[in-house]
Design a protein around this motif. Structure first.
Motif, PDB file in Angstrom:
ATOM      1  N   ALA A 215       0.791  -1.222   0.000  1.00  0.00           N
ATOM      2  CA  ALA A 215       0.000   0.000   0.000  1.00  0.00           C
ATOM      3  C   ALA A 215       0.829   1.281   0.000  1.00  0.00           C
ATOM      4  CB  ALA A 215      -0.957  -0.002   1.188  1.00  0.00           C
ATOM      5  N   ASP A 216       2.027   1.250   0.566  1.00  0.00           N
ATOM      6  CA  ASP A 216       2.853   2.453   0.637  1.00  0.00           C
ATOM      7  C   ASP A 216       3.928   2.505  -0.439  1.00  0.00           C
ATOM      8  OD1 ASP A 216       1.666   3.728   2.923  1.00  0.00           O
ATOM      9  OD2 ASP A 216       2.532   2.133   4.148  1.00  0.00           O
ATOM     10  N   GLN A 217       3.990   1.497  -1.291  1.00  0.00           N
ATOM     11  CA  GLN A 217       5.075   1.409  -2.270  1.00  0.00           C
ATOM     12  C   GLN A 217       4.519   1.570  -3.684  1.00  0.00           C
ATOM     13  OE1 GLN A 217       7.084  -2.390  -2.488  1.00  0.00           O
ATOM     14  NE2 GLN A 217       8.944  -1.502  -3.342  1.00  0.00           N
ATOM     15  N   ARG A 239      -3.360   8.163   0.717  1.00  0.00           N
ATOM     16  CA  ARG A 239      -2.877   8.626   2.021  1.00  0.00           C
ATOM     17  C   ARG A 239      -3.915   8.449   3.123  1.00  0.00           C
ATOM     18  NH1 ARG A 239      -5.041  13.195   3.883  1.00  0.00           N
ATOM     19  NH2 ARG A 239      -3.427  13.261   5.496  1.00  0.00           N
ATOM     20  N   ILE A 240      -5.147   8.113   2.770  1.00  0.00           N
ATOM     21  CA  ILE A 240      -6.217   7.988   3.761  1.00  0.00           C
ATOM     22  C   ILE A 240      -6.319   6.524   4.183  1.00  0.00           C
ATOM     23  CG2 ILE A 240      -8.634   8.418   4.299  1.00  0.00           C
ATOM     24  CD1 ILE A 240      -7.101  10.951   3.688  1.00  0.00           C
ATOM     25  N   PHE A 246      -8.381  11.925   7.391  1.00  0.00           N
ATOM     26  CA  PHE A 246      -9.148  12.973   6.721  1.00  0.00           C
ATOM     27  C   PHE A 246      -8.824  14.326   7.340  1.00  0.00           C
ATOM     28  CE2 PHE A 246     -12.156   9.397   5.791  1.00  0.00           C
ATOM     29  CZ  PHE A 246     -12.118   9.501   4.398  1.00  0.00           C
ATOM     30  N   LEU A 247      -8.924  15.372   6.540  1.00  0.00           N
ATOM     31  CA  LEU A 247      -8.659  16.727   7.000  1.00  0.00           C
ATOM     32  C   LEU A 247      -9.973  17.463   7.217  1.00  0.00           C
ATOM     33  CD1 LEU A 247      -5.861  17.612   4.401  1.00  0.00           C
ATOM     34  CD2 LEU A 247      -5.550  16.686   6.708  1.00  0.00           C
ATOM     35  N   THR A 419      -9.691  15.203   1.637  1.00  0.00           N
ATOM     36  CA  THR A 419      -8.695  14.127   1.589  1.00  0.00           C
ATOM     37  C   THR A 419      -7.282  14.682   1.474  1.00  0.00           C
ATOM     38  OG1 THR A 419      -8.818  13.930  -0.817  1.00  0.00           O
ATOM     39  CG2 THR A 419     -10.338  12.572   0.487  1.00  0.00           C
ATOM     40  N   GLY A 420      -7.152  15.901   0.954  1.00  0.00           N
ATOM     41  CA  GLY A 420      -5.831  16.486   0.779  1.00  0.00           C
ATOM     42  C   GLY A 420      -5.054  15.886  -0.377  1.00  0.00           C
TER      43      GLY A 420
END
Length: 426
Positions: A215-217, A239-240, A246-247, A419-420
């Motif tokens: 998920a991060d790669q 990123r969520i 959440f922002l 979500t940014g």
């Protein structure tokens, strides 16, 4: 017509070499062409997107790519997913897969990498999800909810799950028509149920249970251009991962600060789920979801409000079809045809249409995510009129204050978070 039917059974000639090497500066990544022995013959991809288009599948063999200090996912030796699929993973080849079968499964994995926390199922068609769901009750419950979301579009689709497939899930698959099912494992007796469908491609992909590690790669994402050129990019990374990511939806305009209501715990969970599914939906897109399942998915539209309107229309149709099938054992379109000459069918159809209108196509109490910001408040106003209670969107529009004002003016007040990041997929 017989020639047209034969076209779909024929294999395209494969002119592609056995190896492919990608060189970026001083770095190399070597791929090997994936073929399978099916019915005693070595076969590669059936064909590309259409019959007559030669195609080949390549899997990483050796080497690796690091760019900007980030090791990309293309390195060999990872969990078994689509390109690593060998004969032992192809439990039943059916007519053996073509490009679209495998890219559907791959996009299912792309979505499921962000849904590892619960048993989840995605049904895909034409590389877009028809329905998706996650549920702590198990993979069969998730699959049934995903199927109920869009029974029409699911016809001939691909089922991808992130937990071992059990008998209850297998019976759901056997009760409909699917072309592919991919799972990390199969409980005892499940494969026998699935093999009732002789042309079903059954893929055992253990990596579907290990997707969270991806998920991060990012991977190296390549787009070929009409003139033969290439655009290379890092793949999208969501990123969520939790509701806390959440922002707050806030904006300032001429000294006035606009702030939206925060979602409830259930709304936040549904927004989290829908934003994960959004990673696999062609843009412009929006998703309505409720109770851990998609209600309607809008794909590939050019304008935001138009996408919301079309998705609402889809929701009404799919909801009506679900009611018709439950009560009459036929599709909405079959009942409409029958109603032309059958008074009882016409009455049933009218009752169902009234119920659909009353229930707003099942959209009451849903949440909405949008892959891009709302440039105007019109799309938000349209969604609120259908009973949406919470919205997640990237934020960043010069009219964010108007969009926030729209949710604040709603009665009852609608929640909104940012979500940014944008989640476009083209």
């Amino acid at each position: 017509m017989s020639d047209l039917k034969t076209m779909y059974k024929a294999l395209a000639e494969d002119p592609f070499p056995s190896e492919l090497t990608v060189t970026l500066g001083e770095q190399k990544l070597v791929f090997e062409k994936r073929t399978w022995t099916v019915d005693g013959q070595e076969k590669g991809l059936r064909y590309g997107e259409n019959p007559g288009q030669p195609a080949a599948l390549y899997a990483p063999k050796e080497g690796g790519i690091e760019l900007g200090g980030i090791a990309l996912r293309n390195a060999p030796g990872g969990p078994v997913l689509v390109s690593a699929c060998r004969e032992e993973h192809m439990i039943q080849a059916g007519k053996h897969p073509g490009k679209t079968n495998l890219t559907d499964v791959d996009n299912g994995a792309n979505i499921l990498q962000y849904l590892a926390a619960k048993p989840a199922a995605v049904i895909l068609k034409h590389n877009n999800p028809c329905g998706a769901a996650w549920d702590e009750g198990g993979v069969a419950t998730a699959l049934q909810k995903a199927f109920n979301a869009d029974r029409i579009a699911a016809f001939g689709g691909a089922v991808v799950v992130n937990r071992p497939l059990d008998k209850a899930a297998a019976e759901i698959i056997d009760g409909a028509y699917f072309e592919v099912v991919a799972a990390p494992d199969f409980e005892a007796g499940v494969v026998d149920i699935l093999k009732r469908r002789k042309n079903l491609r059954i893929l055992h992909l253990p990596g579907l249970a290990e997707l969270e590690q991806f998920a991060d790669q990012p991977f190296l994402d390549a787009k070929s251009l009409t003139d033969g050129g290439l655009v290379l990019q890092f793949s999208f990374v969501n990123r969520i991962r939790t509701a806390e990511d959440f922002l707050p939806a806030e904006a300032e305009k001429e000294g006035t600060v606009y702030a939206a209501r925060k979602p409830t715990a259930q709304e936040a969970d549904d927004l989290l789920f829908a934003w994960a599914v959004e990673a696999g939906v062609t843009s412009n897109s929006v998703i309505f979801s409720k109770d851990g399942a998609t209600v309607a998915i809008g794909t590939g539209e050019q304008d935001r409000v138009g996408c919301v309107e079309i998705t609402i229309s889809k929701a009404y149709t799919k909801y009506a079809d679900r009611l018709v099938f439950a009560r009459e054992g036929m599709s909405l379109y079959e009942l409409e045809a029958k109603a032309r000459n059958d008074e009882a069918a016409a009455r049933s159809l009218e009752e169902i249409r009234l119920e659909v209108e009353t229930d707003k196509g099942g959209l009451k109490g849903t949440v909405l995510v949008s892959d891009g910001f709302f440039p105007f408040r019109d799309g938000v106003d349209v969604a609120i009129a259908q009973g949406v209670t919470a919205i997640a969107q990237p934020g960043g529009s010069i009219r964010d204050h108007e969009v926030i004002e729209a949710v604040n003016q709603a009665s009852p007040q609608v929640a909104m978070v940012f979500t940014g990041q944008r989640s476009f997929k083209h």
